[in-house]
Design a protein around this motif. Structure first.
Motif, PDB file in Angstrom:
ATOM      1  N   CYS A  62      19.849 -30.202 -79.946  1.00 36.86           N
ATOM      2  CA  CYS A  62      20.143 -29.329 -81.084  1.00 36.86           C
ATOM      3  C   CYS A  62      18.919 -28.476 -81.395  1.00 36.86           C
ATOM      4  N   LYS A  70      17.823 -19.910 -76.898  1.00 38.64           N
ATOM      5  CA  LYS A  70      19.191 -19.497 -76.581  1.00 38.64           C
ATOM      6  C   LYS A  70      19.393 -19.268 -75.085  1.00 38.64           C
ATOM      7  N   ALA A  89      25.103 -30.486 -78.463  1.00 42.80           N
ATOM      8  CA  ALA A  89      24.172 -29.394 -78.195  1.00 42.80           C
ATOM      9  C   ALA A  89      24.370 -28.233 -79.155  1.00 42.80           C
ATOM     10  N   SER A  90      23.366 -27.397 -79.244  1.00 38.23           N
ATOM     11  CA  SER A  90      23.448 -26.174 -80.041  1.00 38.23           C
ATOM     12  C   SER A  90      24.567 -25.297 -79.490  1.00 38.23           C
ATOM     13  N   ASP A  91      25.246 -24.630 -80.388  1.00 37.40           N
ATOM     14  CA  ASP A  91      26.364 -23.773 -79.996  1.00 37.40           C
ATOM     15  C   ASP A  91      25.847 -22.388 -79.600  1.00 37.40           C
ATOM     16  N   PHE A  95      24.900 -22.800 -73.550  1.00 35.54           N
ATOM     17  CA  PHE A  95      25.090 -24.233 -73.782  1.00 35.54           C
ATOM     18  C   PHE A  95      26.574 -24.549 -73.894  1.00 35.54           C
ATOM     19  N   ARG A  96      27.323 -23.687 -74.595  1.00 33.96           N
ATOM     20  CA  ARG A  96      28.760 -23.898 -74.762  1.00 33.96           C
ATOM     21  C   ARG A  96      29.461 -23.890 -73.398  1.00 33.96           C
ATOM     22  N   VAL A  99      28.274 -27.228 -71.623  1.00 40.42           N
ATOM     23  CA  VAL A  99      28.710 -28.483 -72.230  1.00 40.42           C
ATOM     24  C   VAL A  99      30.221 -28.541 -72.393  1.00 40.42           C
ATOM     25  N   GLU A 100      30.766 -27.597 -73.119  1.00 38.52           N
ATOM     26  CA  GLU A 100      32.213 -27.639 -73.356  1.00 38.52           C
ATOM     27  C   GLU A 100      32.984 -27.204 -72.119  1.00 38.52           C
ATOM     28  N   CYS A 107      29.542 -28.849 -78.930  1.00 40.48           N
ATOM     29  CA  CYS A 107      28.555 -27.888 -79.403  1.00 40.48           C
ATOM     30  C   CYS A 107      28.690 -27.726 -80.914  1.00 40.48           C
ATOM     31  N   ASP A 109      26.628 -26.069 -84.724  1.00 42.54           N
ATOM     32  CA  ASP A 109      25.618 -25.198 -85.307  1.00 42.54           C
ATOM     33  C   ASP A 109      24.400 -26.082 -85.596  1.00 42.54           C
TER      34      ASP A 109
END
Length: 181
Positions: A62, A70, A89-91, A95-96, A99-100, A107, A109
């Motif tokens: 995060c 970023k 994780a940070s959105d 990362f999105r 991860v997603e 993800c 905020d």
């Protein structure tokens, strides 16, 4: 992440390893109410890190939304995935996607501790989801995000940038006193 610990209660523990940027920042973090649920280990030798992963149920990446973060590729995120840990994780767009897109985490905020806490609660309440996300992360690392897979991508990039890849052929270097024509 430490603020999220304040919202989670005694059932959760955050394991932090590494150095704080400054002594002042360390003092600020230690003064947070959530720090009572933090096990701070300072720097940990790399050979011991994998043992720590085995004690955890999820990995948190995060990072605050600073430009340098970023576009970063945190090694710890790939290590969490390889260890079979779901990732919170940070959105950020990359990362999105990572991860997603690979179904290996959630993800959030990173500036909203309640979102981090909510993701941790969701995982803690669903062992099947934890196992599924952990397996998806391991699969992604071993199939997509490894040096063998990335080598082909990198060589393809080099080939597209240089029509005749003569850089692969040894030749004298002007830095070492050789001649270039």
């Amino acid at each position: 992440m430490v603020h999220a610990m304040e919202l989670l209660g005694d059932r959760f523990e955050l394991v932090l390893a590494g150095r704080f940027v400054t002594p002042e920042y360390e003092a600020e973090v230690r003064a947070m109410a959530g720090f009572e649920r933090v096990r701070y280990l300072q720097p940990v030798p790399h050979e011991q890190v994998w043992g720590l992963y085995g004690e955890c149920d999820a990995g948190l990446v995060c990072l605050l939304p600073l430009e340098r973060y970023k576009v970063s590729l945190p090694v710890k995120m790939f290590e969490f995935m390889a260890a079979g840990l779901p990732v919170i994780a940070s959105d950020f767009p990359f990362f999105r996607e990572l991860v997603e897109g690979n179904g290996c985490g959630i993800c959030v905020d990173p500036e909203l501790p309640e979102r981090i806490a909510s993701a941790a609660r969701r995982l803690a309440g669903d062992g099947g989801l934890v196992r599924q996300m952990g397996e998806m992360g391991r699969k992604a690392v071993f199939v997509k995000y490894n040096w063998e897979a990335e080598a082909q991508t990198l060589l393809g990039l080099y080939a597209s940038l240089v029509p005749h890849p003569s850089f692969l052929v040894p030749r004298p270097s002007p830095l070492l006193g050789g001649a270039h024509v």
